[in-house]
Design a protein around this motif. Structure first.
Motif, mmCIF file in Angstrom:
data_model
loop_
_atom_site.group_PDB
_atom_site.id
_atom_site.type_symbol
_atom_site.label_atom_id
_atom_site.label_comp_id
_atom_site.label_asym_id
_atom_site.label_seq_id
_atom_site.Cartn_x
_atom_site.Cartn_y
_atom_site.Cartn_z
ATOM 1 N N SER A 1 0.827 -1.211 0.000
ATOM 2 C CA SER A 1 0.000 0.000 0.000
ATOM 3 C C SER A 1 0.861 1.260 0.000
ATOM 4 C CB SER A 1 -0.932 0.002 1.224
ATOM 5 O OG SER A 1 -0.200 0.196 2.429
ATOM 6 N N TYR A 2 2.077 1.156 0.514
ATOM 7 C CA TYR A 2 3.008 2.293 0.495
ATOM 8 C C TYR A 2 3.571 2.490 -0.914
ATOM 9 C CZ TYR A 2 7.026 5.200 1.748
ATOM 10 O OH TYR A 2 7.944 6.218 1.815
ATOM 11 N N ILE A 3 3.917 1.393 -1.569
ATOM 12 C CA ILE A 3 4.448 1.464 -2.944
ATOM 13 C C ILE A 3 3.387 2.021 -3.890
ATOM 14 C CG2 ILE A 3 5.236 0.062 -4.892
ATOM 15 C CD1 ILE A 3 6.522 -1.813 -2.804
ATOM 16 N N LEU A 4 2.124 1.622 -3.670
ATOM 17 C CA LEU A 4 1.039 2.019 -4.559
ATOM 18 C C LEU A 4 0.502 3.401 -4.181
ATOM 19 C CD1 LEU A 4 -0.783 -1.417 -4.881
ATOM 20 C CD2 LEU A 4 0.698 -0.293 -6.569
ATOM 21 N N LYS A 5 1.355 4.387 -4.324
ATOM 22 C CA LYS A 5 0.962 5.774 -4.084
ATOM 23 C C LYS A 5 -0.017 6.207 -5.188
ATOM 24 C CE LYS A 5 3.140 10.364 -3.980
ATOM 25 N NZ LYS A 5 2.805 10.855 -5.318
ATOM 26 N N ASP A 6 -1.081 6.907 -4.784
ATOM 27 C CA ASP A 6 -2.081 7.399 -5.751
ATOM 28 C C ASP A 6 -2.623 6.265 -6.623
ATOM 29 O OD1 ASP A 6 -1.725 10.013 -4.843
ATOM 30 O OD2 ASP A 6 -0.098 10.391 -6.233
ATOM 31 N N ALA A 7 -2.843 5.127 -6.020
ATOM 32 C CA ALA A 7 -3.389 3.974 -6.746
ATOM 33 C C ALA A 7 -4.178 3.118 -5.756
ATOM 34 C CB ALA A 7 -2.271 3.150 -7.389
ATOM 35 N N PRO A 8 -5.114 2.318 -6.245
ATOM 36 C CA PRO A 8 -5.895 1.467 -5.342
ATOM 37 C C PRO A 8 -5.198 0.139 -5.054
ATOM 38 C CG PRO A 8 -6.819 1.400 -7.562
ATOM 39 C CD PRO A 8 -5.628 2.310 -7.623
ATOM 40 N N LEU A 9 -5.265 -0.300 -3.806
ATOM 41 C CA LEU A 9 -4.826 -1.635 -3.398
ATOM 42 C C LEU A 9 -6.067 -2.437 -3.054
ATOM 43 C CD1 LEU A 9 -2.651 -3.726 -2.379
ATOM 44 C CD2 LEU A 9 -2.971 -2.689 -0.119
ATOM 45 N N LEU A 10 -6.329 -3.497 -3.800
ATOM 46 C CA LEU A 10 -7.499 -4.335 -3.566
ATOM 47 C C LEU A 10 -7.094 -5.550 -2.732
ATOM 48 C CD1 LEU A 10 -10.423 -5.216 -3.963
ATOM 49 C CD2 LEU A 10 -9.787 -6.135 -6.207
ATOM 50 N N VAL A 11 -7.710 -5.701 -1.557
ATOM 51 C CA VAL A 11 -7.480 -6.848 -0.679
ATOM 52 C C VAL A 11 -8.760 -7.688 -0.708
ATOM 53 C CG1 VAL A 11 -6.782 -7.639 1.611
ATOM 54 C CG2 VAL A 11 -5.995 -5.413 0.761
ATOM 55 N N ASP A 12 -8.655 -8.880 -1.247
ATOM 56 C CA ASP A 12 -9.834 -9.673 -1.580
ATOM 57 C C ASP A 12 -10.197 -10.695 -0.505
ATOM 58 O OD1 ASP A 12 -11.900 -10.482 -3.378
ATOM 59 O OD2 ASP A 12 -10.693 -12.215 -3.963
ATOM 60 N N ASP A 13 -11.511 -10.868 -0.313
ATOM 61 C CA ASP A 13 -12.076 -12.053 0.322
ATOM 62 C C ASP A 13 -11.937 -12.110 1.835
ATOM 63 O OD1 ASP A 13 -13.526 -14.376 0.231
ATOM 64 O OD2 ASP A 13 -11.800 -15.659 -0.137
ATOM 65 N N PHE A 14 -12.672 -11.222 2.512
ATOM 66 C CA PHE A 14 -12.907 -11.371 3.952
ATOM 67 C C PHE A 14 -14.109 -12.310 4.093
ATOM 68 C CE2 PHE A 14 -14.196 -10.723 8.170
ATOM 69 C CZ PHE A 14 -13.312 -9.917 8.864
ATOM 70 N N TYR A 15 -13.846 -13.515 4.527
ATOM 71 C CA TYR A 15 -14.907 -14.526 4.515
ATOM 72 C C TYR A 15 -15.264 -14.952 5.943
ATOM 73 C CZ TYR A 15 -10.794 -17.526 5.080
ATOM 74 O OH TYR A 15 -9.623 -18.072 5.524
ATOM 75 N N PRO A 16 -16.521 -15.333 6.182
ATOM 76 C CA PRO A 16 -16.905 -15.830 7.495
ATOM 77 C C PRO A 16 -16.289 -17.206 7.748
ATOM 78 C CG PRO A 16 -18.787 -15.857 5.994
ATOM 79 C CD PRO A 16 -17.637 -15.289 5.248
ATOM 80 N N THR A 17 -15.845 -17.429 8.954
ATOM 81 C CA THR A 17 -15.226 -18.701 9.300
ATOM 82 C C THR A 17 -15.472 -19.027 10.761
ATOM 83 O OG1 THR A 17 -13.117 -19.890 9.459
ATOM 84 C CG2 THR A 17 -13.035 -17.522 9.755
ATOM 85 N N THR A 18 -15.520 -20.302 11.057
ATOM 86 C CA THR A 18 -15.674 -20.743 12.450
ATOM 87 C C THR A 18 -14.310 -20.915 13.119
ATOM 88 O OG1 THR A 18 -15.744 -23.040 11.696
ATOM 89 C CG2 THR A 18 -17.861 -21.905 11.991
ATOM 90 N N ILE A 19 -13.240 -20.786 12.355
ATOM 91 C CA ILE A 19 -11.898 -20.898 12.919
ATOM 92 C C ILE A 19 -11.530 -19.543 13.524
ATOM 93 C CG2 ILE A 19 -9.479 -21.410 12.449
ATOM 94 C CD1 ILE A 19 -10.415 -23.055 10.038
ATOM 95 N N ARG A 20 -11.469 -19.512 14.822
ATOM 96 C CA ARG A 20 -11.326 -18.242 15.531
ATOM 97 C C ARG A 20 -10.037 -17.511 15.148
ATOM 98 N NH1 ARG A 20 -11.665 -17.524 22.120
ATOM 99 N NH2 ARG A 20 -11.559 -15.246 22.154
ATOM 100 N N GLN A 21 -8.927 -18.241 15.007
ATOM 101 C CA GLN A 21 -7.656 -17.604 14.670
ATOM 102 C C GLN A 21 -7.707 -16.921 13.315
ATOM 103 O OE1 GLN A 21 -4.846 -20.853 15.110
ATOM 104 N NE2 GLN A 21 -4.153 -20.061 17.093
ATOM 105 N N ASP A 22 -8.357 -17.577 12.337
ATOM 106 C CA ASP A 22 -8.479 -16.982 11.003
ATOM 107 C C ASP A 22 -9.310 -15.705 11.051
ATOM 108 O OD1 ASP A 22 -6.927 -18.924 9.950
ATOM 109 O OD2 ASP A 22 -8.536 -20.018 8.939
#
Length: 452
Positions: free
Chosen positions: A248-269
């Motif tokens: 995100s630092y390298i991508l100055k004036d550009a979008p950083l897309l972080v994909d796939d926040f998913y529901p999970t029963t694994i607490r650590q994840d």
């Protein structure tokens, strides 16, 4: 010193006369000095060429402070390259011999970030392809080793036909889904390009929807305004927070897309994804990173988002203060028009031409446009209408996004794609969408606070 097909040697004066002392079985020289410029700091590196007889070793780039140790020899050349004993003395002589053989070395500035930059008195935009409207500008994002970063590639030149096709294709994005979805996702690629030009900054974007609703496909299509992307080469919540902060630092004036926040029963994840989301969102909102120390108790360099961060997810969980730093886009199961989506995906290679044309237009109108983005009239109106019902950060974001839509309208009018009436219609639709989406986000912020 003597440089030959047998390697590098030095003449040594002794009481019995002059003798030749072998230093190494190869010869090397500094071909170029590289100044890596990330927009805040500059670090000097040497590009080194070496050969042993008829064998040419791979060209290596070595930080200047590591050159004299010659540690790069075994690391890059292997056992074929030999420094003759006594090692300590010969290393000193050999490093000096390389410098002597190099003679006058040209120095090249290498930019290691994307975004707006003034070079030789001209405002340009950097991507992995080079600099907009400037020749002989070298750009290496993470030294060219990360294929995800290399995808950020805008054309340095465009024909008038490519520009018109690119803008027309970009406007078709507005037809792929309802306004509440497409307007923020259409504005965001353009807004991301000028973040360093304005005093305030746009909130992170969160695309929320159930599995199978095409949220990632739509976010990737919006990202294609900045290059040729696909769902196979995205940053994800499985990446470490440190790597995402650096990207995100390298991508100055550009979008950083972080994909796939998913529901999970694994607490650590779930905790890991939530920590990544909240950390990036706060860093982007505050324009500051998390301070850390090295093992020697010296402060490490801090990286933080210099562009815009986008997320996609099936779930949205986080503290209310983190959620308030978002612009929310909710997609329903049947919101995306699949035929329109497929048609525009086939034309995605044209979208970067729209961004480059906008950047040229911005360069010519930047002072007036900065004034538009700094105008607090919209913010005051948003506070008076919604200040009591929305989190304190949201009215300012509504106003900032409204101003960006107004600027895009000016651009489209100037390029004769929209009439003033059509630009005003887009602006009014965007105002309705931004307020609606902010109210939906407010409900989630309240849900995230147990006492409310």
């Amino acid at each position: 010193y003597l440089f030959s097909e047998h390697g590098t040697a030095r003449w040594k004066e002794t009481k019995n006369g002059r003798i030749l002392v072998p230093l190494a079985n190869f010869t090397a020289k500094i071909d170029e000095e590289l100044e890596f410029d990330d927009g805040e700091q500059t670090k000097l590196h040497f590009r080194i060429e070496a050969e042993s007889g008829d064998h040419r070793f791979p060209v290596v780039v070595v930080p200047a402070e590591q050159f004299s140790s010659l540690s790069f020899v075994q690391k890059n050349y292997g056992s074929r390259a030999q420094i003759f004993p006594p090692t300590t003395t010969n290393k000193d002589h050999l490093s000096h011999a390389i410098q002597v053989r190099s003679g006058e070395v040209r120095r090249t500035r290498v930019y290691t970030h994307t975004g707006l930059r003034e070079i030789d008195g001209q405002l340009t935009y950097l991507s992995s392809f080079g600099a907009l409207d400037l020749n002989n500008v070298e750009v290496q994002l993470e030294e060219g080793r990360d294929p995800k970063l290399n995808k950020y590639s805008l054309p340095s030149t465009s024909t008038s036909e490519e520009v018109r096709s690119g803008i027309a294709g970009s406007l078709k994005f507005l037809q792929v889904a309802p306004d509440k979805v497409t307007i923020p996702l259409w504005v965001a690629p353009y807004a991301a390009t000028i973040i360093s030009e304005i005093e305030d900054h746009f909130a992170s974007l969160y695309v929320l929807g159930p599995s199978g609703c095409r949220k990632t496909a739509l976010a990737v299509l919006a990202l294609c305004h900045h290059g040729d992307f696909s769902a196979d080469n995205l940053f994800t919540f499985n990446d470490t927070t440190n790597s995402l902060e650096k990207a995100s630092y390298i991508l100055k004036d550009a979008p950083l897309l972080v994909d796939d926040f998913y529901p999970t029963t694994i607490r650590q994840d779930q905790q890991r994804m939530r920590a990544t989301f909240e950390g990036l969102t706060r860093s982007a909102g505050n324009r500051s990173g998390r301070g850390r120390m090295n093992s020697d108790l010296k402060l490490r360099r801090t990286f933080f988002p210099r562009g815009m961060v986008w997320f996609t997810g099936e779930d949205l969980i986080g503290a209310g203060s983190a959620l308030a730093r978002l612009t929310l886009v909710e997609i329903g199961p049947k919101d995306v028009k699949l035929e329109e989506l497929k048609r525009l995906q086939d034309q995605r290679h044209l979208l970067p031409h729209a961004i480059t044309d906008f950047l040229r237009w911005w360069r010519d109108n930047r002072e007036k446009d900065r004034t538009e983005l700094g105008d607090t009239t919209n913010e005051g109106a948003a506070y008076s209408c919604y200040g009591d019902s929305l989190h304190g950060r949201l009215p300012r974001q509504i106003a900032l996004w409204q101003s960006m839509v107004r600027i895009l309208g000016y651009w489209l009018i100037d390029r004769q794609f929209y009439s003033p009436e059509e630009a005003e219609d887009l602006y009014q639709r965007a105002c309705d969408v931004l307020v609606h989406n902010a109210q939906s986000l407010q409900e989630r912020i309240q849900t995230a606070t147990p006492t409310q």
